[in-house]
Design an enzyme around this catalytic site. Structure first.
Site, mmCIF file in Angstrom:
data_model
loop_
_atom_site.group_PDB
_atom_site.id
_atom_site.type_symbol
_atom_site.label_atom_id
_atom_site.label_comp_id
_atom_site.label_asym_id
_atom_site.label_seq_id
_atom_site.Cartn_x
_atom_site.Cartn_y
_atom_site.Cartn_z
ATOM 1 N N GLU A 185 -13.284 37.834 -8.202
ATOM 2 C CA GLU A 185 -12.092 37.332 -8.892
ATOM 3 C C GLU A 185 -12.206 37.671 -10.380
ATOM 4 O O GLU A 185 -12.636 36.844 -11.191
ATOM 5 C CB GLU A 185 -11.960 35.815 -8.699
ATOM 6 C CG GLU A 185 -11.705 35.384 -7.263
ATOM 7 C CD GLU A 185 -11.417 33.891 -7.144
ATOM 8 O OE1 GLU A 185 -11.402 33.194 -8.182
ATOM 9 O OE2 GLU A 185 -11.218 33.426 -6.014
ATOM 10 N N ASP B 3 -7.463 30.947 -14.670
ATOM 11 C CA ASP B 3 -7.153 32.262 -14.137
ATOM 12 C C ASP B 3 -6.200 32.963 -15.101
ATOM 13 O O ASP B 3 -5.202 32.367 -15.533
ATOM 14 C CB ASP B 3 -6.503 32.150 -12.761
ATOM 15 C CG ASP B 3 -7.413 31.492 -11.740
ATOM 16 O OD1 ASP B 3 -8.645 31.615 -11.884
ATOM 17 O OD2 ASP B 3 -6.894 30.855 -10.800
ATOM 18 N N GLN C 5 -6.076 20.275 -5.727
ATOM 19 C CA GLN C 5 -6.993 21.208 -5.079
ATOM 20 C C GLN C 5 -6.981 21.032 -3.569
ATOM 21 O O GLN C 5 -7.128 22.010 -2.832
ATOM 22 C CB GLN C 5 -8.414 21.036 -5.627
ATOM 23 C CG GLN C 5 -9.370 22.145 -5.248
ATOM 24 C CD GLN C 5 -8.964 23.491 -5.825
ATOM 25 O OE1 GLN C 5 -8.405 23.570 -6.920
ATOM 26 N NE2 GLN C 5 -9.233 24.557 -5.084
#
Length: 311
Positions: free
Chosen positions: A274, A225, A190
């Site tokens: 998103e 995702d 990350q």
């Protein structure tokens, strides 16, 4: 005629016994006697005789039915048993279901529930709520059983199972095939991911589209995702306009997921929409989230908005 003077200390006369007159009649009789004797009778009596007054009962305010606080659900034996084996679904069920769990947390009536514990499906991590520990690493990871487009192809085992069920249902209902772009990302990964966004978009742009390390849901193993894969898998940005994205927006809650970053919640989360970013919170909480019409976990759990980092 000589009048014999009365003694100075004569013994009192015995009172005359007889039936007592009502006060009103007694007053009338006195007035008549005075009138016959020629004494003036005042038309306005300065001192009124005390007459009996009607009894006035003061109303006591009603006690509000909901004024008492319900018993602590954490004290329930079945909740304590579920906590001892770290069974999130059983803990929520012990509270009486997803909505009862949410309501108890919001009311501060669930001391055994910590929204900052990344080991549980109810954890809330955002720009104001970093993970604790900051480099948290989930213990139970499994490969996501979907076609993946990056090397970040793992998630918590329960999340991997749930997203496979979601993808199978979408395909069965004609929405098309679903794949995964990103699942679990470590603290170190990350750091690299956010740094790349800073290089491309600057600090403000990066913070609107990528979490800083220690503030990312991907680090919990509870987020992933999605991409549309008909025939080949596309990128995440095109997912929202695809049939798969529309199906997920309407049905993900039935499999324990929410679309974490919606347009309606951007002012609270500080992230751009998103539609591809799913967050697993379990079927019970996802049903309560959907039925309550919530758009952010912050609203769901009564937490402050977190659009910016403290520093």
């Amino acid at each position: 005629m000589h009048v014999q003077p009365q003694p100075q200390h004569a013994a009192p006369r015995s009172p005359i016994r007889g039936p007592a007159l009502p006060i009103g009649l007694a007053a009338t009789a006195i007035g008549i006697l005075l009138s016959l004797a020629g004494a003036p009778v005042a038309t306005s009596v300065q001192t009124e005789l005390a007459l009996p007054q009607p009894l006035v009962v003061q109303e006591v305010p009603a006690v509000e039915v909901g004024a008492t606080t319900a018993a602590d659900p954490c004290a329930e034996p079945r909740v304590q048993q579920a906590i001892s084996v770290a069974d999130d679904a059983a803990i929520i069920a012990g509270f009486g279901g997803g909505e009862s769990f949410r309501a108890a947390v919001v009311a501060g009536n669930a001391p055994c529930i910590a929204l900052d514990d990344p080991a549980h499906v109810w954890v809330v991590v955002n720009k104001a709520r970093p993970l604790d520990p900051i480099a948290f690493d989930p213990q139970s990871l499994a490969d996501i059983p979907l076609q993946t487009t990056t090397e970040s192809g793992q998630a918590r085992s329960d999340v991997a199972t749930a997203v496979a069920e979601l993808a199978d249902a979408a395909a069965a209902e004609g929405a098309g095939r679903i794949g995964a772009n990103n699942g679990y990302r470590s603290y170190e990964l990350q750091v690299a991911t956010h740094d790349s966004h800073v290089r491309d978009s600057g600090q403000a742009g990066a913070d609107a589209s990528s979490a800083r390390a220690g503030h990312s849901e991907h680090q919990t193993g509870l987020a992933l995702d999605l991409v549309a894969c008909d025939p080949a898998c596309g990128d995440i940005e095109s997912f929202g306009g695809a049939a798969q994205g529309e199906w997920v927006a309407a049905n993900a809650w039935e499999y324990g997921f929410i679309v974490r970053y919606e347009q309606a919640g951007s002012g609270i989360t500080g992230y751009k929409p998103e539609p591809w970013h799913l967050r697993y919170i379990g079927r019970e909480l996802a049903a309560a989230y959907h039925q309550g019409g919530y758009h952010t976990l912050e609203q769901f759990f009564g937490l402050p908005a977190a659009p910016d980092y403290a520093h």
